[in-house]
Scaffold this motif. Structure first.
Motif, short mmCIF file in Angstrom:
data_model
loop_
_atom_site.label_atom_id
_atom_site.label_comp_id
_atom_site.label_asym_id
_atom_site.label_seq_id
_atom_site.Cartn_x
_atom_site.Cartn_y
_atom_site.Cartn_z
N PHE A 80 36.11 45.37 39.77
CA PHE A 80 35.59 44.91 41.06
C PHE A 80 34.14 45.34 41.22
O PHE A 80 33.76 46.44 40.81
N GLU A 134 34.92 46.97 53.41
CA GLU A 134 36.09 46.22 52.95
C GLU A 134 36.23 46.37 51.45
O GLU A 134 35.25 46.52 50.73
N LYS A 135 37.47 46.31 50.96
CA LYS A 135 37.69 46.31 49.53
C LYS A 135 37.14 44.99 48.99
O LYS A 135 37.46 43.92 49.51
N GLN A 183 36.54 41.61 46.84
CA GLN A 183 37.45 40.68 46.19
C GLN A 183 36.80 40.03 44.98
O GLN A 183 37.49 39.43 44.18
N ILE A 192 37.37 35.67 41.99
CA ILE A 192 37.93 36.22 43.22
C ILE A 192 39.41 36.45 42.95
O ILE A 192 40.12 35.54 42.56
N ALA A 193 39.83 37.69 43.16
CA ALA A 193 41.22 38.06 42.90
C ALA A 193 41.92 38.42 44.20
O ALA A 193 41.26 38.78 45.19
N SER A 194 43.23 38.33 44.20
CA SER A 194 44.01 38.75 45.36
C SER A 194 43.69 40.21 45.66
O SER A 194 43.51 41.01 44.74
N LYS A 195 43.62 40.55 46.94
CA LYS A 195 43.18 41.89 47.35
C LYS A 195 44.00 43.02 46.75
O LYS A 195 43.46 44.01 46.32
N TYR A 196 45.31 42.90 46.77
CA TYR A 196 46.15 44.03 46.37
C TYR A 196 46.98 43.74 45.13
O TYR A 196 48.01 44.35 44.91
N ASP A 198 47.08 35.80 39.56
CA ASP A 198 46.54 36.51 40.71
C ASP A 198 45.04 36.28 40.90
O ASP A 198 44.44 36.81 41.81
#
Length: 94
Positions: free
Chosen positions: A14, A33-34, A36, A65-69, A88
């Motif tokens: 990231f 924010e984390k 993405q 862009i990846a899923s947050k979690y 994902d």
């Protein structure tokens, strides 16, 4: 040490979270924010479906862009990576 993902797994790193807003306000670590958006570091060979190899769509060094979690976080040589399934990954940033 290097990571070589298996199947349709992808290793991403990231990008750093923004430390300032567009108007110049500096954010504390808890307010950030984390991110993405990530850079692809390594990819697996692909997934075998119906006896045929389906290669991974993304390429090394692409921004995605990846899923947050999603995924599993691993730390190697002080750097944090996420290993996740290609499913994902939501989009490629161009």
């Amino acid at each position: 040490m290097t990571l070589k993902p298996l199947s349709n797994r992808v290793v991403i790193k990231f990008v750093e979270a923004e430390e300032k807003t567009q108007s110049g306000i500096i954010l504390t670590a808890s307010a950030q924010e984390k991110p993405q958006i990530a850079e692809v570091v390594a990819i697996g060979p692909g997934k075998i479906e119906d006896g045929k190899l389906t290669p991974v769509t993304v390429k090394v060094a692409q921004k995605v862009i990846a899923s947050k979690y999603a995924g599993t976080i691993v730390k190697i040589d002080g750097v944090e990576y996420t290993i996740l399934s290609e499913d994902d990954i939501l989009a490629i940033v161009e």
